[in-house]
Design a protein around this motif. Structure first.
Motif, mmCIF file in Angstrom:
data_model
loop_
_atom_site.group_PDB
_atom_site.id
_atom_site.type_symbol
_atom_site.label_atom_id
_atom_site.label_comp_id
_atom_site.label_asym_id
_atom_site.label_seq_id
_atom_site.Cartn_x
_atom_site.Cartn_y
_atom_site.Cartn_z
ATOM 1 N N TYR A 1 0.857 -1.188 0.000
ATOM 2 C CA TYR A 1 0.000 0.000 0.000
ATOM 3 C C TYR A 1 0.885 1.226 0.000
ATOM 4 N N GLN A 2 0.640 2.130 -0.956
ATOM 5 C CA GLN A 2 1.437 3.356 -1.010
ATOM 6 C C GLN A 2 0.556 4.566 -0.712
ATOM 7 N N PRO A 3 0.961 5.360 0.295
ATOM 8 C CA PRO A 3 0.174 6.542 0.669
ATOM 9 C C PRO A 3 0.058 7.574 -0.453
ATOM 10 N N LEU B 1 -1.006 -2.163 -4.440
ATOM 11 C CA LEU B 1 -0.123 -2.628 -5.512
ATOM 12 C C LEU B 1 0.215 -4.099 -5.272
ATOM 13 N N ILE B 2 -0.084 -4.925 -6.252
ATOM 14 C CA ILE B 2 0.088 -6.369 -6.056
ATOM 15 C C ILE B 2 1.560 -6.782 -6.152
ATOM 16 N N ARG B 3 1.905 -7.794 -5.360
ATOM 17 C CA ARG B 3 3.237 -8.404 -5.376
ATOM 18 C C ARG B 3 3.076 -9.906 -5.479
ATOM 19 N N TRP B 4 3.995 -10.546 -6.220
ATOM 20 C CA TRP B 4 3.989 -12.006 -6.337
ATOM 21 C C TRP B 4 5.329 -12.532 -5.855
ATOM 22 N N VAL C 1 -7.457 1.096 -6.292
ATOM 23 C CA VAL C 1 -7.131 -0.221 -6.843
ATOM 24 C C VAL C 1 -6.929 -0.069 -8.348
ATOM 25 N N ASN C 2 -5.914 -0.732 -8.881
ATOM 26 C CA ASN C 2 -5.662 -0.676 -10.322
ATOM 27 C C ASN C 2 -6.528 -1.677 -11.073
ATOM 28 N N LEU C 3 -7.068 -1.257 -12.185
ATOM 29 C CA LEU C 3 -7.838 -2.154 -13.043
ATOM 30 C C LEU C 3 -7.204 -2.184 -14.417
ATOM 31 N N ILE D 1 -7.992 8.377 -13.947
ATOM 32 C CA ILE D 1 -7.208 8.013 -15.135
ATOM 33 C C ILE D 1 -5.749 7.910 -14.728
ATOM 34 N N ASP D 2 -5.218 6.692 -14.815
ATOM 35 C CA ASP D 2 -3.847 6.409 -14.426
ATOM 36 C C ASP D 2 -2.891 6.813 -15.556
ATOM 37 N N ASP D 3 -1.650 7.111 -15.193
ATOM 38 C CA ASP D 3 -0.608 7.453 -16.175
ATOM 39 C C ASP D 3 -1.088 8.552 -17.110
ATOM 40 N N ASP E 1 1.378 11.243 -14.798
ATOM 41 C CA ASP E 1 2.375 10.185 -14.961
ATOM 42 C C ASP E 1 3.752 10.577 -14.432
ATOM 43 N N ARG E 2 4.401 9.573 -13.856
ATOM 44 C CA ARG E 2 5.718 9.748 -13.248
ATOM 45 C C ARG E 2 6.750 10.349 -14.205
ATOM 46 N N SER E 3 6.640 10.009 -15.479
ATOM 47 C CA SER E 3 7.650 10.492 -16.437
ATOM 48 C C SER E 3 7.670 12.020 -16.506
ATOM 49 N N VAL F 1 6.744 11.024 -7.065
ATOM 50 C CA VAL F 1 7.443 12.195 -6.516
ATOM 51 C C VAL F 1 8.596 11.673 -5.655
ATOM 52 N N GLU F 2 9.815 11.953 -6.094
ATOM 53 C CA GLU F 2 10.987 11.379 -5.418
ATOM 54 C C GLU F 2 11.836 12.416 -4.703
ATOM 55 N N THR F 3 11.766 13.663 -5.154
ATOM 56 C CA THR F 3 12.652 14.679 -4.566
ATOM 57 C C THR F 3 11.860 15.865 -4.034
ATOM 58 N N GLY G 1 4.665 9.078 -3.881
ATOM 59 C CA GLY G 1 6.021 8.772 -4.345
ATOM 60 C C GLY G 1 6.955 8.468 -3.199
ATOM 61 N N TYR G 2 8.160 8.011 -3.571
ATOM 62 C CA TYR G 2 9.147 7.566 -2.586
ATOM 63 C C TYR G 2 9.503 8.660 -1.585
ATOM 64 N N LEU G 3 9.388 9.943 -1.985
ATOM 65 C CA LEU G 3 9.697 11.034 -1.057
ATOM 66 C C LEU G 3 8.831 10.941 0.203
HETATM 67 P P1 C2E Z 1 1.084 2.129 -11.645
HETATM 68 O O1 C2E Z 1 -0.352 1.915 -11.343
HETATM 69 O O2 C2E Z 1 1.437 3.294 -12.492
HETATM 70 O O3 C2E Z 1 1.794 2.163 -10.240
HETATM 71 C C1 C2E Z 1 2.864 3.021 -9.912
HETATM 72 C C2 C2E Z 1 4.175 2.277 -9.899
HETATM 73 O O4 C2E Z 1 5.220 3.203 -9.564
HETATM 74 C C3 C2E Z 1 4.262 1.173 -8.851
HETATM 75 O O5 C2E Z 1 5.075 0.154 -9.397
HETATM 76 C C4 C2E Z 1 4.976 1.881 -7.690
HETATM 77 O O6 C2E Z 1 5.625 0.979 -6.817
HETATM 78 C C5 C2E Z 1 5.929 2.748 -8.428
HETATM 79 N N1 C2E Z 1 6.319 3.937 -7.681
HETATM 80 C C6 C2E Z 1 5.659 4.577 -6.693
HETATM 81 N N2 C2E Z 1 6.322 5.662 -6.274
HETATM 82 C C7 C2E Z 1 7.443 5.738 -7.012
HETATM 83 C C8 C2E Z 1 8.549 6.668 -7.058
HETATM 84 O O7 C2E Z 1 8.628 7.643 -6.316
HETATM 85 N N3 C2E Z 1 9.518 6.410 -7.975
HETATM 86 C C9 C2E Z 1 9.474 5.333 -8.799
HETATM 87 N N4 C2E Z 1 10.481 5.143 -9.652
HETATM 88 N N5 C2E Z 1 8.449 4.441 -8.796
HETATM 89 C C10 C2E Z 1 7.443 4.658 -7.918
HETATM 90 P P2 C2E Z 1 4.680 -1.381 -9.231
HETATM 91 O O8 C2E Z 1 4.124 -1.587 -7.862
HETATM 92 O O9 C2E Z 1 5.842 -2.186 -9.677
HETATM 93 O O10 C2E Z 1 3.490 -1.571 -10.252
HETATM 94 C C11 C2E Z 1 3.699 -1.446 -11.623
HETATM 95 C C12 C2E Z 1 2.406 -1.449 -12.381
HETATM 96 O O11 C2E Z 1 1.760 -2.716 -12.264
HETATM 97 C C13 C2E Z 1 1.397 -0.441 -11.839
HETATM 98 O O12 C2E Z 1 1.696 0.828 -12.362
HETATM 99 C C14 C2E Z 1 0.101 -1.031 -12.370
HETATM 100 O O13 C2E Z 1 -0.101 -0.663 -13.698
HETATM 101 C C15 C2E Z 1 0.378 -2.522 -12.315
HETATM 102 N N6 C2E Z 1 -0.259 -3.076 -11.103
HETATM 103 C C16 C2E Z 1 0.195 -3.114 -9.828
HETATM 104 N N7 C2E Z 1 -0.687 -3.710 -9.000
HETATM 105 C C17 C2E Z 1 -1.757 -4.044 -9.777
HETATM 106 C C18 C2E Z 1 -3.019 -4.699 -9.524
HETATM 107 O O14 C2E Z 1 -3.363 -5.054 -8.389
HETATM 108 N N8 C2E Z 1 -3.843 -4.883 -10.598
HETATM 109 C C19 C2E Z 1 -3.508 -4.466 -11.855
HETATM 110 N N9 C2E Z 1 -4.384 -4.693 -12.855
HETATM 111 N N10 C2E Z 1 -2.351 -3.855 -12.128
HETATM 112 C C20 C2E Z 1 -1.479 -3.641 -11.104
#
Ligand code: C2E
Ligand code: CA
Ligand code: CA
Ligand code: CA
Length: 279
Positions: free
Chosen positions: A43-45, A60-63, A116-118, A178-180, A202-204, A238-240, A257-259
């Motif tokens: 979970y990211q705040p 955010l899902i992890r495997w 939650v991401n879809l 709307i993500d990204d 988007d982060r970019s 947001v990192e800095t 973000g990581y900040l």
């Molecule tokens: P997203 O939805 O764009 O999630 C943001 C990603 O950026 C996450 O990567 C997160 O850990 C990472 N992030 C957060 N803060 C920072 C930062 O300050 N700097 C950097 N460099 N990265 C940061 P993560 O967790 O590896 O997830 C990658 C993508 O996988 C997600 O992109 C999302 O599209 C997908 N995803 C993750 N969990 C789920 C889920 O439960 N269901 C679905 N359908 N997709 C998921």
């Protein structure tokens, strides 16, 4: 055409063959992952730019596989989408995230939201509403507690269906974002027909702040657009401190973000919330 396929496989470069085998291996491992309880959520705040308080958490899902180690969702989500497993995995994510939010509510975090991401396939899944409503009601929540993050690239696949699906979800009272935002290469005119409450910048673009003029202009425009449309906007990645200052100056209301915090396992996220409330 069948024969052509076979000879193509035979003529694979050894490295490709290896890749192919890996993919099959990964796929069968993925099929067992749910039963073997190898998934967990981080979970990211998402924090207020003005107060620094956590307004919501993104799940955010992890495997965690015993031999493969921690596999990135960037690798296995597309695979799960291609082989039809995404429905089950997504339902597990929705239920687990709702259970966690309910636990946090019980602990006194009254206004906290869960994002939650879809993925595209999930959005078009006819069982999605049942899954969502079942999890929400099952954990004593209401639809407005949940925000669904969906990338704008889904529009490219099937715009009409996508708009219909967004409308159906919105009618249930769910929040949609709307993500990204800005990376989907689709026309901004979709904003007139999609009933969304937020953008995730988007982060970019955030990364380019202070580096290139174009990123600054894109951030400024996106934030202004959100303000004018009366929508929330959440800056991703947001990192800095410098990036946060740029975004604050541009009027961005929510940061992630990581900040502020990395994605945290449930226990650490709980601790984070408790400390924030105490402090
Ligand atoms: P997203 O939805 O764009 O999630 C943001 C990603 O950026 C996450 O990567 C997160 O850990 C990472 N992030 C957060 N803060 C920072 C930062 O300050 N700097 C950097 N460099 N990265 C940061 P993560 O967790 O590896 O997830 C990658 C993508 O996988 C997600 O992109 C999302 O599209 C997908 N995803 C993750 N969990 C789920 C889920 O439960 N269901 C679905 N359908 N997709 C998921
Ligand atoms: Ca997201
Ligand atoms: Ca994103
Ligand atoms: Ca992304």
């Amino acid at each position: 055409a069948k024969n052509a396929g076979v000879s193509q496989i035979r003529s694979f470069h050894p490295a490709l063959k290896e890749n192919f085998r890996q993919r099959i291996g990964l796929e069968s491992a993925l099929r067992e992952a749910l039963d073997r309880k190898q998934f967990f959520l981080c979970y990211q705040p998402q924090v207020s730019a003005s107060t620094g308080r956590t307004l919501g958490m993104e799940a955010l899902i992890r495997w965690q596989h015993p031999e493969l180690g921690l596999v990135s969702p960037l690798h296995f989500i597309p695979l799960a989408e291609a082989n039809g497993l995404i429905g089950h995995i997504g339902a597990w994510v929705i239920d687990t995230a709702c259970a966690q939010l309910a636990a946090w509510r019980q602990a006194g975090h009254a206004d906290l939201r869960m994002a939650v991401n879809l993925s595209a396939t999930q959005l078009l899944d006819p069982y999605l509403e049942d899954t969502l409503l079942g999890a929400i009601a099952g954990h004593g929540l209401v639809p407005a507690d949940l925000e669904l993050e969906i990338t704008e690239s889904v529009l490219i696949q099937d715009p009409e269906q996508t708009v219909a699906r967004f409308n159906a979800l919105r009618q249930l009272g769910l929040r949609l974002s709307i993500d990204d935002f800005g990376t989907g290469y689709s026309s901004l005119s979709y904003l007139r027909v999609l009933p969304v409450q937020a953008f995730k910048l988007d982060r970019s673009f955030v990364e380019g702040l202070g580096k290139d003029e174009t990123s600054l202009e894109i951030c400024a425009s996106a934030i202004r657009l959100a303000q004018n449309l009366n929508l929330d906007i959440i800056a991703e990645g947001v990192e800095t401190q410098a990036q946060a200052e740029w975004l604050r100056a541009l009027g961005c209301p929510i940061f992630q973000g990581y900040l502020f915090a990395r994605p945290l396992v449930a226990e650490a996220a709980t601790e984070h919330l408790a400390q924030e409330r105490a402090g």
